[in-house]
Write an enzyme that holds these catalytic residues in place. Structure first.
Site, short mmCIF file in Angstrom:
data_model
loop_
_atom_site.label_atom_id
_atom_site.label_comp_id
_atom_site.label_asym_id
_atom_site.label_seq_id
_atom_site.Cartn_x
_atom_site.Cartn_y
_atom_site.Cartn_z
CB CYS A 144 20.12 18.59 3.76
SG CYS A 144 19.49 19.31 5.30
CG HIS B 71 -2.39 -5.53 -0.34
ND1 HIS B 71 -2.40 -6.09 -1.59
CD2 HIS B 71 -3.60 -4.97 -0.16
CE1 HIS B 71 -3.58 -5.86 -2.15
NE2 HIS B 71 -4.33 -5.19 -1.30
#
Length: 181
Positions: free
Chosen positions: A157, A74
């Site tokens: 949705c 990272h």
């Protein structure tokens, strides 16, 4: 900065993750070098193979993987990148980033990255307008994070409203403008 922009694309677990594939393609066609960091949930929507094929680089998914490198991935990615874009940026990753939580490869990278960060939010309208999400976005914007906004239309949705991730071309144009004003 290098002649070829180094861009890290963070992909999170939302239905809009499929759009990240098009964004990676646009960035690569433009000439950018692209590396991808995908959350575990992102890989429920798009495959590691697709991300690796389009970016032409290894996909980072696990901050504890043994890669044979002695570098801390990272930190190495944060140093390598000229810009980090998270597309889609779910309420989860936005909340983690704003709260300083680093418990996966992407959230750890976000905290390690001192380069420009762009977020392309994608979530249900109610989640987007929740005071917690709005406070997190405002906090991040105050830190200099570029919040790209959202589109309006049909959501996963089934409802219609804002919260859709911007189209890959719109995100690409924002990134390109950063490098070529």
């Amino acid at each position: 900065m290098h002649k070829v922009p180094h861009i890290v694309v963070g992909v999170t677990g939302g239905i809009a993750a499929y759009k990240s594939l098009f964004l990676i393609r646009l960035l690569r066609t433009w000439g950018a070098e692209v590396k991808v960091v995908a959350t575990r949930h992102a890989l429920e929507f798009v495959t590691e193979l697709s991300l690796r094929t389009l970016s032409q680089n290894k996909v980072y998914t696990d901050m504890f993987s043994v890669s044979g490198n002695v570098e801390v991935e990272h930190i190495a990615l944060a140093d390598w990148a000229d810009l980090l874009v998270v597309a889609p940026a779910t309420a989860n990753i936005i909340g983690k980033y704003a709260s300083g939580i680093a418990d996966d490869a992407l959230s750890t990278l976000l905290l390690a990255c001192a380069k420009p960060v762009f977020l392309a939010p994608a979530m249900n309208s109610n989640m987007l307008h929740h005071p917690a999400t709005q406070a997190n976005l405002q906090k991040l914007q105050g830190w200099g994070v570029q919040i790209l906004g959202t589109g309006t239309g049909f959501l996963a949705c089934g409802a219609a409203g804002d919260g859709r991730m911007l189209e890959p071309e719109q995100i690409f144009e924002s990134i390109k403008s950063h490098f070529v004003p």
